[in-house]
Design an enzyme around this catalytic site. Structure first.
Site, PDB file in Angstrom:
ATOM      1  N   GLY A 263       0.817  -1.221   0.000  1.00 38.64           N
ATOM      2  CA  GLY A 263       0.000   0.000   0.000  1.00 38.64           C
ATOM      3  C   GLY A 263       0.841   1.257   0.000  1.00 38.64           C
ATOM      4  O   GLY A 263       1.608   1.506  -0.928  1.00 38.64           O
TER       5      GLY A 263
ATOM      6  N   GLU B 232       2.824   1.272  11.343  1.00 39.05           N
ATOM      7  CA  GLU B 232       1.669   0.378  11.183  1.00 39.05           C
ATOM      8  C   GLU B 232       0.924   0.119  12.499  1.00 39.05           C
ATOM      9  O   GLU B 232      -0.095  -0.566  12.507  1.00 39.05           O
ATOM     10  CB  GLU B 232       2.108  -0.950  10.565  1.00 39.05           C
ATOM     11  CG  GLU B 232       2.808  -0.804   9.225  1.00 39.05           C
ATOM     12  CD  GLU B 232       1.930  -0.285   8.092  1.00 39.05           C
ATOM     13  OE1 GLU B 232       0.786   0.152   8.336  1.00 39.05           O
ATOM     14  OE2 GLU B 232       2.394  -0.325   6.944  1.00 39.05           O
TER      15      GLU B 232
END
Length: 129
Positions: A14, A79
């Site tokens: 991503g 993350e």
């Protein structure tokens, strides 16, 4: 005594992909190459970024990097590992086991599934909506 740096192979799919907003965090990492998961995952649109979940029938496209421990810690912070995404060992098609950031499937109800398995393809399609 010679110090050795332990590297970890990380699959990104991503905003960490080359040309995407968070790719700068991978500056200095070694690009192994383009990679694809086995068709056992589902990629979701989570707004400004994708979410990869185990279970499903899609092969997800991305890139594979070798990172050192300092860079891995920086990726974990980005993350939100282990509270937001969870860094998990997964099998790639032809590349063995690597680390990837997976999203808990329970928090993905109602999110759009990216049928192509490619965040880049999805972004191009979104621009034409």
């Amino acid at each position: 005594m010679k110090r050795t740096s332990i590297s970890t192979r990380v699959f990104v799919y991503g905003t960490l992909l080359s040309g995407e907003p968070n790719h700068g965090l991978l500056r200095g990492a070694r690009l192994v190459g383009s990679a694809r998961t086995l068709p056992r995952f589902t990629l979701y649109d989570y707004g400004p970024f994708p979410a990869l979940a185990s279970g499903g029938k899609h092969a997800v496209a991305g890139e594979l990097y070798e990172v050192d421990a300092v860079m891995l810690a920086a990726l974990d912070r980005l993350e939100g590992h282990p509270c937001f995404y969870e860094r998990t060992s997964i099998a790639l098609d032809g590349a063995g086991r690597v680390e990837a950031y997976l999203f808990p499937k329970g928090r993905l109800a109602g999110r759009l599934i990216i049928e192509s398995g490619s965040w880049r393809t999805h972004l191009k399609e979104k621009k034409s909506w």
